[in-house]
Design an enzyme around this catalytic site. Structure first.
Site, PDB file in Angstrom:
ATOM      1  N   ASP B  99       0.859  -1.188   0.000  1.00  0.00           N
ATOM      2  CA  ASP B  99       0.000   0.000   0.000  1.00  0.00           C
ATOM      3  C   ASP B  99       0.895   1.237   0.000  1.00  0.00           C
ATOM      4  OD1 ASP B  99       0.965   0.283   2.532  1.00  0.00           O
ATOM      5  OD2 ASP B  99      -0.966   0.176   3.528  1.00  0.00           O
ATOM      6  N   CYS B 352      -7.945 -27.380   5.815  1.00  0.00           N
ATOM      7  CA  CYS B 352      -6.702 -26.677   6.185  1.00  0.00           C
ATOM      8  C   CYS B 352      -5.818 -27.564   7.064  1.00  0.00           C
ATOM      9  CB  CYS B 352      -7.006 -25.345   6.873  1.00  0.00           C
ATOM     10  SG  CYS B 352      -7.324 -25.439   8.647  1.00  0.00           S
ATOM     11  N   CYS B 355      -7.171 -27.890  10.735  1.00  0.00           N
ATOM     12  CA  CYS B 355      -8.348 -28.747  10.915  1.00  0.00           C
ATOM     13  C   CYS B 355      -8.040 -30.213  10.657  1.00  0.00           C
ATOM     14  CB  CYS B 355      -9.491 -28.274  10.019  1.00  0.00           C
ATOM     15  SG  CYS B 355     -10.250 -26.755  10.650  1.00  0.00           S
TER      16      CYS B 355
END
Lengths: 422, 422
Positions: B99, B352, B355
């Site tokens: 940014d 994931c 998990c």
């Protein structure tokens, strides 16, 4: 007949140093083998702090050691048991150890002077508490009463409690509940303590085999007796003989004793080799010996030479979290200004994930910016450094080059120009 | 002739929603493609907090966004440049964004009320500082003067400084330096600000191409103009038209303007779709549009429907570090007592790493024990959740099922029984 124990847990020696004490071998556990000498990574609260199990596996870790005391307080051993044991809970498929909780419980009693408070009448020297500190653990013949450092609640550890907790935690190798003394305790107290630890050892063996029978669906958990005796040769030898002769007083287990031995207690650096050596002379050659808590590379060489097979140590990861980096040429801190623009690996030639993917400049930035990843990356390196060092000791024992490696490594580590300090 | 720019950076659209605004496509960068719509993971200080780049890659991250302001202060853009750029420095081989620094610089001026301090005479409403707070940033026509939150030293950001910093950081996609306003600023101030941002945009484009020529050995870095204008439709459209028409006043680059557009500024949730839609109508269809900072799943659907191509957000990782877990059935906190014995994945069916390897009970323990690994594991899940959600939006756009997915997902996420909260 194949007892559960002999099927699941064994130890074999393949090479012995010319001094007859140091050796290499293999410990077989229900969760896989450990080639010894081996460095056991510390995962106190069921996590090797800041890293994943895969990262530790990639760093070459063969086994992890968790702390019964911490897991007893949080999350509680019943939860670890319900999760399927320590390894399942923390996603570590390999061999695991738990300590007995004795060290942590008794550390609570010491204040800053590391001296235990105890109820033995007239032993003033053994009742020193650091100024401004409270005694949070009280030893008696039966066990230890202590206050939780988390919430101040009162708890009690005994031989039976430690065995119950460790059976619920489910590690492959457990330790008997022992009384920790310090170098400041009197000779008289050390004598009493060694004998009390022996009485606790008997209770541990008995409770262990009762629980082994009661939890017969679980893989066999090996139990190591813990040798205390501080700096006294006669007490260390007495402790070893007592533990070696300990046999279970449980029907069906009358011939069974400890599966291995831990060498614990306060050990001054300069006496480490002697103390381990006394124990190795007394203990049976066909059982593994674990040195509980060790710190620096020279200690590893001394311990291996004197016959220790496995070691655990929080030092590599604890120092890493503060930015201290181990290299073959000594230790340096990556947070020093010299590393701000050092676009080189933490250690030249290191094969760890951190050294092959990041620069000192990046780690310097991570630490200065208080970013977690710095701790993770430094931990990976320091654990890999220590694991690789012990691996190289093992190869040297097997190849007959132990003395040469020791001379070369220690000369470089303690005598070399420390990198990154300029 | 192939200008560096057209060889290294491009955008193509492959599907457009029936409303003519939302779409899917591919952004091509020197460090690889980004399939859009895409969620861009935030790596503020050149690290996605608590995780490794490989863990983010495994979670499906296509690109990372770092903050020019933070890296300007620490370690300094010259160090990132010397390291070979942001990607090399942080070990992220894929596409990256930075940014402009505008958001962070101006946030310093606001105190808690999120209102900037500025030197425009007579504008009392724009000079509100939260009680007990100091103004640490001052905007003038040329740029912003601010105090470093790290050491209190005074710094100045201008269009040229931001471009210089971002060229040194070396990300594939940069943003023009813009003035951030808030919903509390007056209409009059918003008008002045949009026009000042346009003047800064012209200076950014000019400086960008000067630097592109001066640093010709580097891969082309794309520059996105930033659309401000708060909640005002006419100002947002005016800002878009101004940015769209901007052309470099640099010899050899007279036909070149922005490579894409960022949609920034304060956006109330209920107006997000409208504001993005106004911009999408004004901006060219063949340039990508990045929505700067977004928070919840409904915002992602609204933004995609209205024509945003990429998004960045700290929300998944920031909430994860506090134990808040995203699931298709809503968000819950893994630290609540209900999860103490929950031997199930954070989210049933999630693919994931967390998990598939750990339970809620383990994460509960990690958070209660203040262990770093809890933050790492929760971050992996929340980032994967968000990436997978945007991936499924992309597939739905391509398969003509966007509305169906939106109805189904939002019904489940906001209407479902939140797991783990019982």
């Amino acid at each position: 007949m194949c007892a559960a124990k002999s099927c699941d847990f064994s130890f074999s020696v393949d090479h012995v140093l010319p001094n007859g004490l140091g050796r290499s071998g293999t410990i077989t556990t229900p969760h896989g083998p450990i080639s010894t000498p081996a460095f056991v990574v510390v995962g106190t609260k069921a996590t090797v702090k800041t890293v994943t199990p895969e990262q530790m596996d990639q760093a070459g870790a063969q086994a992890v050691l968790a702390n019964a005391f911490h897991l007893y307080l949080q999350p509680g051993p019943d939860i670890v048991d319900e999760a399927g044991g320590l390894g399942r809970f923390m996603n570590w498929p390999g061999p695991s150890f738990t300590d007995s909780g004795g060290f942590q419980v008794m550390s609570l009693g010491v204040g800053f002077k590391k001296v235990l408070a105890m109820d033995v009448t007239g032993m003033q020297n053994d009742d020193v508490i650091a100024e401004g500190k409270q005694r949070d653990a009280q030893v008696d013949e039966d066990g230890v009463t202590f206050k939780s450092p988390l919430d101040g609640s009162t708890h009690r550890f005994t031989a039976e409690v430690s065995m119950g907790v460790q059976h619920q935690l489910g590690a492959d190798i457990m330790f008997a509940f022992d009384e920790l003394t310090t170098l400041m305790n009197t000779r008289g107290y050390q004598e009493d303590s060694v004998r009390r630890t022996q009485r606790w050892a008997q209770r541990c063996v008995d409770e262990h085999f009762r629980l082994t029978d009661a939890r017969s669906g679980h893989p066999y958990q090996a139990l190591f007796g813990v040798v205390q005796g501080a700096q006294y040769e006669d007490l260390r030898r007495e402790a070893c003989r007592g533990l070696r002769q300990t046999r279970a007083q449980v029907p069906g287990h009358e011939h069974e004793g400890f599966d291995g031995y831990g060498i614990g207690g306060a050990i001054e650096k300069q006496h480490l080799g002697d103390i381990v050596g006394w124990c190795a002379e007394e203990l049976p050659d066909d059982k593994p010996r674990h040195l509980l808590g060790i710190s620096e590379p020279d200690d590893l060489f001394a311990a291996c030479a004197a016959g220790a097979d496995t070691f655990d140590c929080v030092n590599p990861s604890r120092t890493a979290r503060n930015g201290a980096i181990y290299t073959a040429r000594g230790r340096y801190n990556v947070t020093t200004a010299a590393n701000r623009r050092a676009f080189v690996a933490l250690e030249e030639g290191c094969d760890c994930y951190t050294c092959t993917h990041y620069t000192r400049a990046y780690l310097h930035h991570m630490f200065k910016a208080h970013e977690f990843l710095g701790k993770t990356l430094a931990t990976i390196h320091n654990e890999r450094f220590t694991i690789r060092l012990v691996d190289s000791i093992r190869h040297a024992v097997r190849g007959g080059e132990f003395d040469a490696l020791r001379t070369e490594f220690l000369g470089s580590f303690y005598g070399g120009a420390t990198p990154g300090r300029a």
